[in-house]
Design an enzyme around this catalytic site. Structure first.
Site, PDB file in Angstrom:
ATOM      1  CD  GLN A  10     -21.912   0.800  -5.699  1.00 41.36           C
ATOM      2  OE1 GLN A  10     -20.915   1.347  -6.152  1.00 41.36           O
ATOM      3  NE2 GLN A  10     -22.814   1.454  -4.993  1.00 41.36           N
TER       4      GLN A  10
ATOM      5  CG  ASP B   1     -22.172   5.339  -2.775  1.00 43.55           C
ATOM      6  OD1 ASP B   1     -20.957   5.141  -2.643  1.00 43.55           O
ATOM      7  OD2 ASP B   1     -22.899   4.649  -3.513  1.00 43.55           O
TER       8      ASP B   1
ATOM      9  CD  GLU C 108      26.525   3.657   5.339  1.00 42.97           C
ATOM     10  OE1 GLU C 108      26.499   4.873   5.000  1.00 42.97           O
ATOM     11  OE2 GLU C 108      25.506   3.040   5.712  1.00 42.97           O
TER      12      GLU C 108
ATOM     13  CB  THR D 243     -18.151   1.921  -8.871  1.00 43.90           C
ATOM     14  OG1 THR D 243     -18.313   1.708  -7.464  1.00 43.90           O
ATOM     15  CG2 THR D 243     -19.373   1.412  -9.606  1.00 43.90           C
TER      16      THR D 243
ATOM     17  CD  GLU E 294     -15.195   1.906  -5.635  1.00 48.43           C
ATOM     18  OE1 GLU E 294     -15.219   3.151  -5.642  1.00 48.43           O
ATOM     19  OE2 GLU E 294     -15.784   1.217  -6.500  1.00 48.43           O
ATOM     20  CG  HIS E 295     -18.034   0.220  -2.623  1.00 50.08           C
ATOM     21  ND1 HIS E 295     -17.969   0.450  -3.992  1.00 50.08           N
ATOM     22  CD2 HIS E 295     -18.062   1.441  -2.033  1.00 50.08           C
ATOM     23  CE1 HIS E 295     -17.967   1.755  -4.209  1.00 50.08           C
ATOM     24  NE2 HIS E 295     -18.017   2.379  -3.045  1.00 50.08           N
TER      25      HIS E 295
ATOM     26  CG  HIS F 185      28.289  11.004   5.378  1.00 54.83           C
ATOM     27  ND1 HIS F 185      28.768  11.109   4.106  1.00 54.83           N
ATOM     28  CD2 HIS F 185      26.923  10.990   5.289  1.00 54.83           C
ATOM     29  CE1 HIS F 185      27.744  11.157   3.253  1.00 54.83           C
ATOM     30  NE2 HIS F 185      26.615  11.091   3.947  1.00 54.83           N
TER      31      HIS F 185
ATOM     32  CG  HIS G 162     -21.963   4.159  -9.934  1.00 51.76           C
ATOM     33  ND1 HIS G 162     -21.900   5.501  -9.673  1.00 51.76           N
ATOM     34  CD2 HIS G 162     -22.184   3.559  -8.742  1.00 51.76           C
ATOM     35  CE1 HIS G 162     -22.065   5.715  -8.385  1.00 51.76           C
ATOM     36  NE2 HIS G 162     -22.236   4.551  -7.794  1.00 51.76           N
TER      37      HIS G 162
END
Length: 441
Positions: free
Chosen positions: A270, A373, A427, A248, A339-340, A432, A273
């Site tokens: 944080q 969270d 092409e 984190t 992340e945050h 096609h 963690h």
């Protein structure tokens, strides 16, 4: 305790910024070397490999790799009422936010009889990973499961590491959260081996496993350590993944108006963690930087996981970054891609609108990451390690596929026939054009 990086007076390019900003020393590339044989072992030996790996890595050999229904029911029955009330409120808020994310189907009529419709189809089966070990994450059960349920996924499987104290099953609160959400396919499997099981499936090897312990899934989501992230990178392409969610991170962009106590508490929250967790303060205020450093010194020793917090704050992934002003600060946090990202500045809401790279943005002093969270209603499964530059946080979109449905009438196709033939011939793909012209001969 936490180092300083002084960028004042420097006009750095994005490349230069990426070179000086803090990051963990152990990255996904190194972890891949350890994870590759784990994935191969699970793919080859199924449940037997899962038990051996659990014994080696988790210190317990699960009898039941798939959690019995009775264990799920018992866990919910024994759940603390206050914790249950908190989980139920989190579920309500997360469900409301994610229900609003479901995109609407639409049709575009390009000409009379020429219609292209956009459909959104959920994948059929998902594997949802919930980490374990240093902490218990029923909140991650909610974030994964609710998003998948609101997307309309019919098949959900959850995996979480086996615990010695739980008799080789995941933590009881994890099981209770699964039961609360109506998920009955739960596995006592952790780490890279859980990702491998989801990606390739696993044959059973004991009578309680059945012939097939786990069928493969279409998408794997959920946070985890660097080894889970490495495993997700290795199986991407076999299955879809949400993002590379490793250890984190929090970045706080703050000016002199911020409360240093708030900032210090959020950095610690944080760091709690994981020793590899990143806590970064970006500020033009030397006074705030000093006050936050002082508050960290005061607070770290009194928090429960002080040794872990101190290791994270002292590591190369954490720093106080001094900048000239908030403009430079914005460039720094955009390059970092946290992340945050908390913004605790004057005019925080306007500044937040200018951020381009962050998993989630928390605006003002009363929107801490801890709120996200658990109870904000947002999803806390977010991209880390700079992958916020190209990845989104978890939501219903992780479990949906866009399918275009094309429906033209004879007249609508005939109107475009000559133009299709001209482009196809240019092409050098004449068949096609013939596939169109041949319908009108």
């Amino acid at each position: 305790m936490i180092r300083r990086i002084d960028l004042r007076g420097q006009d750095l390019t994005r490349t230069e910024l990426l070179g000086v900003l803090p990051r963990p020393e152990v990255g996904v590339d190194q972890a891949i070397q350890a994870v590759t044989p784990i994935i191969a072992d699970v793919r080859a030996r199924g449940a037997a490999a899962l038990r051996d790996l659990s014994e080696r890595l988790d210190g317990v050999r699960p009898e039941h790799l798939r959690v019995p229904a009775a264990a799920l029911a018992d866990a919910l029955e024994e759940l603390d009422p206050q914790v249950r009330a908190g989980l139920e409120e989190a579920i309500r808020r997360v469900r409301a936010v994610h229900a609003a994310q479901v995109p609407t189907e639409h049709a575009t009529q390009l000409a009379p009889g020429a219609v292209v419709r956009q459909r959104w189809v959920p994948v059929q089966r998902v594997g949802l990973y919930v980490p374990g070990g240093r902490a218990v994450y029923p909140s991650s059960v909610i974030m994964n499961v609710v998003a998948a349920q609101e997307a309309g996924v019919p098949g959900l499987a959850v995996a979480s590491p086996p615990q010695k104290d739980a008799g080789g099953l995941p933590h009881p609160t994890i099981l209770a959260a699964c039961a609360l959400l109506g998920v009955d396919e739960v596995y006592a499997v952790g780490g890279a081996q859980a990702v491998a099981m989801f990606a390739y499936g696993a044959a059973g090897t004991e009578p309680q496993d059945g012939d097939v312990l786990c069928e493969p899934v279409d998408v794997v989501t959920g946070p985890g350590n660097v080894y889970v992230t490495a495993a997700k990178r290795l199986v991407r392409g076999v299955v879809g993944i949400d993002a590379e969610a490793g250890p984190t991170e929090i970045a706080v962009l703050a000016d002199a108006t911020a409360d240093p106590g708030h900032v210090a508490l959020d950095l610690i929250s944080q760091a709690e963690h994981d020793p590899m967790a990143a806590s970064v303060l970006v500020t033009p205020s030397v006074e705030l930087a000093g006050a936050v450093e002082a508050r960290l010194s005061d607070l770290v020793g009194s928090t429960k996981h002080s040794a872990r917090v101190l290791q994270a704050l002292s590591g190369p992934q954490s720093a106080v970054v001094l900048v000239d002003d908030l403009e430079q600060g914005l460039a720094v946090v955009d390059a970092y891609g946290a992340e945050h990202l908390e913004i605790q500045t004057e005019g925080a809401a306007a500044l937040a609108e200018r951020v381009r790279s962050a998993g989630a943005i928390f605006v003002g002093p009363w929107s801490p990451v801890s709120l996200g969270d658990y109870m904000a209603g947002s999803n806390h499964v977010l991209p880390t390690g700079g992958s916020a530059h190209f990845s989104s946080g978890l939501g219903v979109h992780a479990y949906l596929k866009s399918v275009q449905v094309v429906e033209y009438t004879r007249d609508a196709l005939e109107e475009l026939g000559d133009r299709i033939v001209a482009v196809a011939n240019d092409e050098d793909l004449p068949a096609h054009g013939e596939a169109v012209r041949g319908r009108f001969l």
